[in-house]
Design a protein around this motif. Structure first.
Motif, PDB file in Angstrom:
ATOM      1  N   VAL A 669       0.760  -0.699   0.132  1.00  0.00           N
ATOM      2  CA  VAL A 669       0.576   0.274   0.204  1.00  0.00           C
ATOM      3  C   VAL A 669       0.950   1.023  -0.046  1.00  0.00           C
ATOM      4  CG1 VAL A 669      -1.682   1.413   1.469  1.00  0.00           C
ATOM      5  CG2 VAL A 669      -2.259  -1.078   0.975  1.00  0.00           C
ATOM      6  N   VAL A 670       0.256   2.353  -0.910  1.00  0.00           N
ATOM      7  CA  VAL A 670       1.412   3.617  -1.025  1.00  0.00           C
ATOM      8  C   VAL A 670       0.492   4.471  -0.872  1.00  0.00           C
ATOM      9  CG1 VAL A 670       3.403   5.111  -2.387  1.00  0.00           C
ATOM     10  CG2 VAL A 670       3.124   2.595  -1.700  1.00  0.00           C
ATOM     11  N   GLN A 671       0.511   5.308  -0.331  1.00  0.00           N
ATOM     12  CA  GLN A 671       0.057   6.538  -0.191  1.00  0.00           C
ATOM     13  C   GLN A 671       0.045   7.937  -0.741  1.00  0.00           C
ATOM     14  OE1 GLN A 671      -3.431   9.182   2.819  1.00  0.00           O
ATOM     15  NE2 GLN A 671      -2.172   7.926   3.713  1.00  0.00           N
ATOM     16  N   TYR A 672      -0.748   9.285  -1.583  1.00  0.00           N
ATOM     17  CA  TYR A 672       0.043   9.994  -1.638  1.00  0.00           C
ATOM     18  C   TYR A 672      -0.009  10.868  -1.882  1.00  0.00           C
ATOM     19  CZ  TYR A 672      -2.499   9.620  -6.336  1.00  0.00           C
ATOM     20  OH  TYR A 672      -3.748   9.949  -6.948  1.00  0.00           O
ATOM     21  N   SER A 673       0.263  12.224  -2.119  1.00  0.00           N
ATOM     22  CA  SER A 673      -0.237  13.474  -2.603  1.00  0.00           C
ATOM     23  C   SER A 673       0.798  14.249  -3.521  1.00  0.00           C
ATOM     24  CB  SER A 673      -0.638  14.230  -0.906  1.00  0.00           C
ATOM     25  OG  SER A 673       0.213  14.448  -0.153  1.00  0.00           O
ATOM     26  N   ARG A 674       1.557  15.352  -2.692  1.00  0.00           N
ATOM     27  CA  ARG A 674       2.442  15.806  -3.463  1.00  0.00           C
ATOM     28  C   ARG A 674       3.909  15.032  -3.798  1.00  0.00           C
ATOM     29  NH1 ARG A 674       4.365  21.070  -2.945  1.00  0.00           N
ATOM     30  NH2 ARG A 674       5.678  21.818  -4.020  1.00  0.00           N
ATOM     31  N   ASP A 675       4.567  14.062  -3.010  1.00  0.00           N
ATOM     32  CA  ASP A 675       5.413  13.133  -3.245  1.00  0.00           C
ATOM     33  C   ASP A 675       4.030  11.866  -2.684  1.00  0.00           C
ATOM     34  OD1 ASP A 675       5.678  13.451   0.055  1.00  0.00           O
ATOM     35  OD2 ASP A 675       6.945  14.633  -0.459  1.00  0.00           O
ATOM     36  N   GLU A 677       4.287   7.975  -0.112  1.00  0.00           N
ATOM     37  CA  GLU A 677       4.944   7.273   0.915  1.00  0.00           C
ATOM     38  C   GLU A 677       4.522   6.196   0.985  1.00  0.00           C
ATOM     39  OE1 GLU A 677       4.460   7.300   5.824  1.00  0.00           O
ATOM     40  OE2 GLU A 677       3.172   8.880   4.217  1.00  0.00           O
ATOM     41  N   VAL A 678       5.473   4.797   1.175  1.00  0.00           N
ATOM     42  CA  VAL A 678       5.066   3.699   1.382  1.00  0.00           C
ATOM     43  C   VAL A 678       4.966   3.315   3.044  1.00  0.00           C
ATOM     44  CG1 VAL A 678       5.799   1.124   0.787  1.00  0.00           C
ATOM     45  CG2 VAL A 678       6.629   2.692  -0.593  1.00  0.00           C
ATOM     46  N   HIS A 679       3.619   3.021   2.760  1.00  0.00           N
ATOM     47  CA  HIS A 679       2.978   2.258   4.406  1.00  0.00           C
ATOM     48  C   HIS A 679       4.036   0.475   4.367  1.00  0.00           C
ATOM     49  CE1 HIS A 679       0.629   5.342   4.917  1.00  0.00           C
ATOM     50  NE2 HIS A 679      -0.323   5.565   3.827  1.00  0.00           N
ATOM     51  N   PHE A 680       3.682   0.015   3.289  1.00  0.00           N
ATOM     52  CA  PHE A 680       4.304  -0.609   3.293  1.00  0.00           C
ATOM     53  C   PHE A 680       4.267  -1.847   2.289  1.00  0.00           C
ATOM     54  CE2 PHE A 680      -0.062  -2.099   4.781  1.00  0.00           C
ATOM     55  CZ  PHE A 680      -0.402  -2.874   3.250  1.00  0.00           C
ATOM     56  N   TYR A 681       5.655  -2.604   1.852  1.00  0.00           N
ATOM     57  CA  TYR A 681       6.306  -3.311   0.623  1.00  0.00           C
ATOM     58  C   TYR A 681       5.414  -4.433   0.672  1.00  0.00           C
ATOM     59  CZ  TYR A 681       9.386   0.712   0.533  1.00  0.00           C
ATOM     60  OH  TYR A 681       9.992   1.587   0.533  1.00  0.00           O
ATOM     61  N   LEU A 682       5.642  -5.245  -0.507  1.00  0.00           N
ATOM     62  CA  LEU A 682       5.219  -6.651  -1.168  1.00  0.00           C
ATOM     63  C   LEU A 682       5.801  -7.706  -0.216  1.00  0.00           C
ATOM     64  CD1 LEU A 682       5.261  -6.146  -5.103  1.00  0.00           C
ATOM     65  CD2 LEU A 682       3.041  -6.174  -3.301  1.00  0.00           C
ATOM     66  N   ASN A 683       7.298  -7.216   0.268  1.00  0.00           N
ATOM     67  CA  ASN A 683       7.496  -8.568   1.045  1.00  0.00           C
ATOM     68  C   ASN A 683       7.466  -7.818   2.630  1.00  0.00           C
ATOM     69  OD1 ASN A 683       9.314  -6.186   0.682  1.00  0.00           O
ATOM     70  ND2 ASN A 683      10.964  -7.567  -0.122  1.00  0.00           N
ATOM     71  N   SER A 684       6.970  -6.859   3.004  1.00  0.00           N
ATOM     72  CA  SER A 684       6.558  -6.998   4.414  1.00  0.00           C
ATOM     73  C   SER A 684       5.776  -7.828   5.019  1.00  0.00           C
ATOM     74  CB  SER A 684       6.472  -5.045   4.763  1.00  0.00           C
ATOM     75  OG  SER A 684       7.213  -4.056   3.672  1.00  0.00           O
ATOM     76  N   HIS A 685       4.759  -7.896   5.043  1.00  0.00           N
ATOM     77  CA  HIS A 685       4.094  -9.342   5.342  1.00  0.00           C
ATOM     78  C   HIS A 685       3.930 -10.072   4.529  1.00  0.00           C
ATOM     79  CE1 HIS A 685       3.203  -5.372   8.256  1.00  0.00           C
ATOM     80  NE2 HIS A 685       3.128  -5.059   7.383  1.00  0.00           N
ATOM     81  N   THR A 686       3.809 -11.046   5.609  1.00  0.00           N
ATOM     82  CA  THR A 686       3.302 -12.948   5.067  1.00  0.00           C
ATOM     83  C   THR A 686       1.968 -13.321   5.574  1.00  0.00           C
ATOM     84  OG1 THR A 686       4.730 -13.735   6.447  1.00  0.00           O
ATOM     85  CG2 THR A 686       5.773 -12.730   4.516  1.00  0.00           C
ATOM     86  N   THR A 687       1.278 -12.917   6.025  1.00  0.00           N
ATOM     87  CA  THR A 687      -0.033 -12.991   6.356  1.00  0.00           C
ATOM     88  C   THR A 687      -1.188 -12.472   6.432  1.00  0.00           C
ATOM     89  OG1 THR A 687       0.249 -12.423   8.740  1.00  0.00           O
ATOM     90  CG2 THR A 687       1.140 -14.557   8.401  1.00  0.00           C
ATOM     91  N   LYS A 688      -1.760 -12.300   5.799  1.00  0.00           N
ATOM     92  CA  LYS A 688      -3.811 -11.765   5.683  1.00  0.00           C
ATOM     93  C   LYS A 688      -3.776 -10.206   7.293  1.00  0.00           C
ATOM     94  CE  LYS A 688      -7.236 -13.485   3.407  1.00  0.00           C
ATOM     95  NZ  LYS A 688      -7.711 -13.737   2.917  1.00  0.00           N
ATOM     96  N   GLY A 689      -3.684 -11.256   8.474  1.00  0.00           N
ATOM     97  CA  GLY A 689      -3.853 -10.502  10.016  1.00  0.00           C
ATOM     98  C   GLY A 689      -2.908  -9.616  10.096  1.00  0.00           C
ATOM     99  N   GLU A 690      -1.658  -9.881   9.498  1.00  0.00           N
ATOM    100  CA  GLU A 690      -0.416  -8.600   9.105  1.00  0.00           C
ATOM    101  C   GLU A 690      -1.412  -7.174   8.669  1.00  0.00           C
ATOM    102  OE1 GLU A 690       3.610 -11.074  10.743  1.00  0.00           O
ATOM    103  OE2 GLU A 690       2.842 -11.285   8.742  1.00  0.00           O
ATOM    104  N   ILE A 691      -1.032  -8.152   7.243  1.00  0.00           N
ATOM    105  CA  ILE A 691      -1.794  -7.148   6.148  1.00  0.00           C
ATOM    106  C   ILE A 691      -2.433  -5.995   6.940  1.00  0.00           C
ATOM    107  CG2 ILE A 691      -2.610  -6.074   4.331  1.00  0.00           C
ATOM    108  CD1 ILE A 691      -0.920  -8.773   2.985  1.00  0.00           C
ATOM    109  N   LEU A 692      -4.020  -7.193   6.863  1.00  0.00           N
ATOM    110  CA  LEU A 692      -5.149  -6.211   7.685  1.00  0.00           C
ATOM    111  C   LEU A 692      -4.767  -5.242   8.981  1.00  0.00           C
ATOM    112  CD1 LEU A 692      -7.570  -9.394   7.418  1.00  0.00           C
ATOM    113  CD2 LEU A 692      -7.507  -7.119   6.065  1.00  0.00           C
ATOM    114  N   ASN A 693      -4.145  -5.699   9.666  1.00  0.00           N
ATOM    115  CA  ASN A 693      -3.743  -4.840  10.822  1.00  0.00           C
ATOM    116  C   ASN A 693      -3.039  -3.320  10.759  1.00  0.00           C
ATOM    117  OD1 ASN A 693      -4.744  -6.303  12.948  1.00  0.00           O
ATOM    118  ND2 ASN A 693      -2.989  -7.562  13.135  1.00  0.00           N
ATOM    119  N   SER A 694      -2.002  -4.078   9.592  1.00  0.00           N
ATOM    120  CA  SER A 694      -1.675  -2.387   8.889  1.00  0.00           C
ATOM    121  C   SER A 694      -2.531  -1.383   7.961  1.00  0.00           C
ATOM    122  CB  SER A 694      -0.330  -2.868   8.016  1.00  0.00           C
ATOM    123  OG  SER A 694       0.516  -3.360   8.680  1.00  0.00           O
ATOM    124  N   LEU A 695      -3.742  -2.518   7.786  1.00  0.00           N
ATOM    125  CA  LEU A 695      -4.593  -1.491   6.248  1.00  0.00           C
ATOM    126  C   LEU A 695      -5.300  -0.423   7.887  1.00  0.00           C
ATOM    127  CD1 LEU A 695      -5.983  -3.851   3.854  1.00  0.00           C
ATOM    128  CD2 LEU A 695      -4.595  -1.475   3.739  1.00  0.00           C
TER     129      LEU A 695
END
Length: 828
Positions: A669-675, A677-695
């Protein structure tokens, strides 16, 4: 001019399967006097040349004429044997300066592997030099009555270049003669006898020899005087690792400051000792300013050419290694892009005084730009350079390979855009576009019966042939899509139930655009991205009331093969322009005579190998477990503050549908406006629970303006990379889902194109404040751009988005540059 052509033809060996000749005359527009397959004897050709009459007309549109010969003469249907490896030569005689632009069509011809020779007069000589493959291929005279004075020199130049030309697109095993002349320019028997089958794709891997063409471009300006010995030593060490010989690795060195100078070309030396001796003797050039852009253009125009020893048209990898010690005084972007379009792989190394962004822009990819404090530190990045070159070869081919200084297996050539897909499945997607205007009311039953007979000849099944029918007049209407029916009986029933639409005027351009945007899409059942041939059969009974050119070109660029059939009320030239090739436009007096051209249409389909737009330019590998790498790019500007919770919830719901575990789906997930910012990369999390918590923890970023272009470029360069967890090189589908709530303040086109070239599938979702056209341009296909009134309505498009994601996240098999034989894919 006519006498000159006669004398040249006299030198040719025009007999069965040897030399072929075509003549085109142009002024405002171009006209073929005869094609490459019109005549088979020298006598017939000479008779036609003698009968040529001056055409007249103005202005002089040389650019349009060049485009015409590319699209209408250097084609299989017009007799071109390019796909058999026969050298393709264009000889231009131009007596004036063109009124239109010549650069784009000239580049297109060169990229197609066509060698252009030109003869100009005092009014056209500079332009002819730009058009020719190399300035040495262009000759100048005061007037055309002086042509005899350059005839022998011209023939010698042709023979010299033909001696360097090898088959451009080999389709099977075998070697060609090392020398080709005007008396022997046919393909070798081994190439002629190769059947077009799937195993040719794999056999090609053993055809390409172990070879590289390596050009070193060295900054010789005043700023590198003290460090030049270190640069020279670095080149020496690299050459030591190469296998230098005429048929293996070739090397050239160019030094530049204000202007460039070639110390030796790719064909100057064929022994490693000679190359090393010259490198050791290099002296610093000196001078200022530093014009890196001009040097890159020089390398493209004067070094990466057949006459200078480049074997690009044989599929030999082309490498440029740039050592630059300062910021360029001129613009580097255009020449760098030009080199990349030519298929040259650029690796740049700079010092603390260089502009790192400039070097990243020049390099094949930003991560391949290296930096040292001083050129004395070059040994510290030597191995990294080797690794980068290895990595690029893995990206550009479908088999692992190692390069400099290691044992190299045979490999597929690095492919320019516009390669051919080889397929073992007898499959095609066929769309019939029928004129349903008032003028065809009486002829419509005959059109309907014609479609029925064609469908009867197809092998209808979900994994074989698919059919769609569209009828149009003022606007277009789909009767059924490519994925509506899976049995022949259902399709025939659908065709029998067709009713004439009626209406006027006849908007053929809009009808063509409609099938491009709404039928030749994955969601409508098109398998274009799998390499399945896309065929459009147009039946039109009148002249279009709108412009057809843009839509027809758009279909061709998509790789759709269009056949046009018209009646006496149609505009035959219009049908020729719409058709993929003018010869694919057929005419009948009345649609009741359609049975007379049915076999001719089938024969045309059998005869052609269809170029498919490379929507997946990366090397891909076959796999059985569905996997995907999905990146969400979220608009976090001030304009989405109130709707951000709805965007976050939407991403959560979509992720819930994914299979997140080791070796399955990955999410970033990446968020942007003027520039950005990565919230997490493709290899940051390996479980669905971790991804949903970050979201759940995502907070709105805020800021302005909204720079969507910069954000797209950011995810390309920083997220869709192996180090960030992307498995693109393993063949895993790369998917970008963009949620944008406004119009971008910067340009999005370059970054969007860059993502598409990388093989990323982009799906865009916008709100009422977004620019829908911008989202369509960003998306891989306009049909992948969705719109909601407000992001609170995102649940309404969730199912449609997931269906699109599912459609593109399919296993992909390795692609090959061999031709796909429609003769094999079509069974009578």
């Amino acid at each position: 001019m006519r006498d000159f052509v006669q004398k040249l033809v006299e030198q040719f060996n025009t007999e069965a399967n040897r030399d072929r000749v075509s003549v085109v005359q142009y002024s405002r527009d171009a006209e073929a006097n005869f094609y490459l397959n019109s005549y088979t004897t020298k006598g017939e050709i000479l008779n036609s040349v003698r009968a040529l009459r001056h055409r007249g007309g103005r202005p002089l549109n040389t650019g349009a004429a060049l485009q015409y010969v590319r699209d209408n003469v250097f084609t299989a249907s017009a007799g071109s044997r390019r796909q058999e490896g026969v050298p393709q030569i264009l000889i231009l005689l131009s007596g004036g300066r063109s009124s239109d632009n010549v650069d784009v069509p000239a580049s297109a011809l060169k990229e197609s592997g066509i060698s252009i020779f030109g003869i100009g007069t005092r009014n056209s000589s500079r332009e002819v030099q730009r058009i020719a493959n190399d300035p040495t291929y262009a000759q100048s005279i005061n007037e055309f009555s002086d042509l005899p004075s350059v005839q022998q020199q011209f023939i010698s130049s042709l023979n010299n270049v033909l001696g360097e030309v090898k088959p451009m697109t080999p389709t099977g095993p075998g070697k060609t003669d090392s020398h080709t002349s005007l008396e022997d320019s046919r393909p070798s028997p081994s190439l002629q006898s190769v059947p077009c089958r799937l195993d040719a794709c794999t056999r090609l891997q053993t055809l390409i020899s172990d070879a590289e063409d390596v050009v070193f471009l060295l900054d010789g300006s005043d700023g590198t005087r003290s460090s030049f010995p270190a640069m020279r030593d670095f080149v020496e060490r690299l050459v030591e690792r190469l296998n230098v010989s005429e048929n293996r690795d070739r090397v050239s060195v160019v030094q530049y400051s204000r202007d460039p100078e070639a110390h030796f070309y790719l064909n100057t030396y064929s022994r490693k000792e000679d190359v090393l001796d010259t490198v050791r003797g290099l002296r610093h050039k000196g001078g200022r300013p530093l014009n890196t852009g001009a040097a890159l253009q020089y390398a493209r125009d004067s070094v990466f050419t057949a006459s200078s020893g480049s074997r690009r048209v044989e599929g030999v990898p082309q490498l440029l290694i740039l050592l630059s010690g300062g910021k360029s005084f001129d613009n580097v972007d255009t020449p760098a892009s030009s080199l990349k379009e030519l298929g040259v792989l650029i690796f740049a190394i700079g010092t603390r005084n260089s502009d790192s962004r400039e070097l990243q822009g020049i390099s094949h990819a930003p991560r391949y730009a290296l930096s040292v404090s001083d050129f004395a530190d070059l040994p510290s990045v030597q191995q990294q350079l080797f690794n980068n070159i290895d990595t690029v070869f893995v990206e550009g081919t479908s088999i692992p390979t190692t390069t400099i200084g290691k044992k190299k297996p045979n490999r597929l050539p690095l492919l320019p855009l516009g390669f051919y897909v080889c397929s073992d499945a007898q499959r095609r997607d066929v769309v019939f576009l029928l004129d349903g205007s008032d003028a065809t009311r009486n002829g419509f039953p005959a059109m309907k019966e014609f479609v029925q007979r064609m469908v009867d000849r197809l092998d209808i099944a979900e994994d074989r042939d698919r059919v769609s029918v569209v009828q149009y007049s003022r606007d277009a209407e789909v009767h059924f899509y490519l994925n509506t029916y899976t049995t022949k009986e259902d399709i025939l029933d659908g065709v029998r139930s067709l009713r004439h639409k009626g209406g006027r005027p006849l908007y053929t351009g809009a009808g063509l655009q409609y099938v491009r945007d709404n039928v030749f899409t994955a969601s409508s059942g098109s398998r274009r991205l799998e390499g399945v041939p896309q065929i459009l059969v147009l039946l039109s009974g009148g002249r279009s009331s709108d412009n057809v050119d843009a839509a027809a070109s758009s279909l061709k660029e998509l790789g759709v093969l269009t056949f046009g059939i018209g009646s006496r009320g149609s505009d035959s030239r219009e049908l020729q322009r719409i058709s993929y090739d003018p010869n694919y436009a057929l005419t009948v007096s009345d649609f009741s005579e359609l049975p007379n051209v049915q076999e001719q249409l089938l024969a045309s389909v059998k005869a052609v190998a269809i170029p498919v737009t490379p929507t997946l330019p990366t090397a891909t590998a076959e796999y059985t477990t569905p996997r995907k790498d999905v990146v969400f790019l979220l608009d976090g500007s001030d304009g989405t503050r109130n709707s951000f919770p709805a965007m976050r919830d939407f991403v959560q719901r979509v992720v819930e549908q994914f299979d997140i575990e080791a070796n399955k789906d990955r999410v970033s997930v990446v968020q942007y406006s003027r520039d950005a910012e990565v919230h997490f990369y493709l290899n940051s999390h390996t479980t669905k629970g971790e991804i949903l918590n970050s979201l759940r923890a995502l907070r709105h970023r805020g800021g302005r303006p909204l720079n969507t272009g910069a954000a797209l470029q950011y995810v390309r360069d920083n997220v869709f990379t192996a180090s960030s967890g992307s498995r693109r090189l393993e063949g895993v589908p790369q998917i970008l889902i963009l949620l944008s709530g406004g119009r971008s303040s910067d340009n999005v086109d370059a970054a969007a194109s860059s993502l598409k070239e990388l093989g990323v599938f982009t799906l865009g979702i916008g709100s009422r404040a977004s620019d829908s056209r911008e989202l369509q341009r960003i998306s891989t296909d306009p049909s992948y751009a969705l719109s909601v009134t407000d992001f609170s309505e995102l649940p309404n498009v969730q199912a449609q988005l997931l269906a699109s994601v599912q459609a593109v996240a399919v296993p992909v098999t390795p692609t090959s540059p061999t031709g796909m034989c429609m003769a094999e894919l079509y069974e009578s």
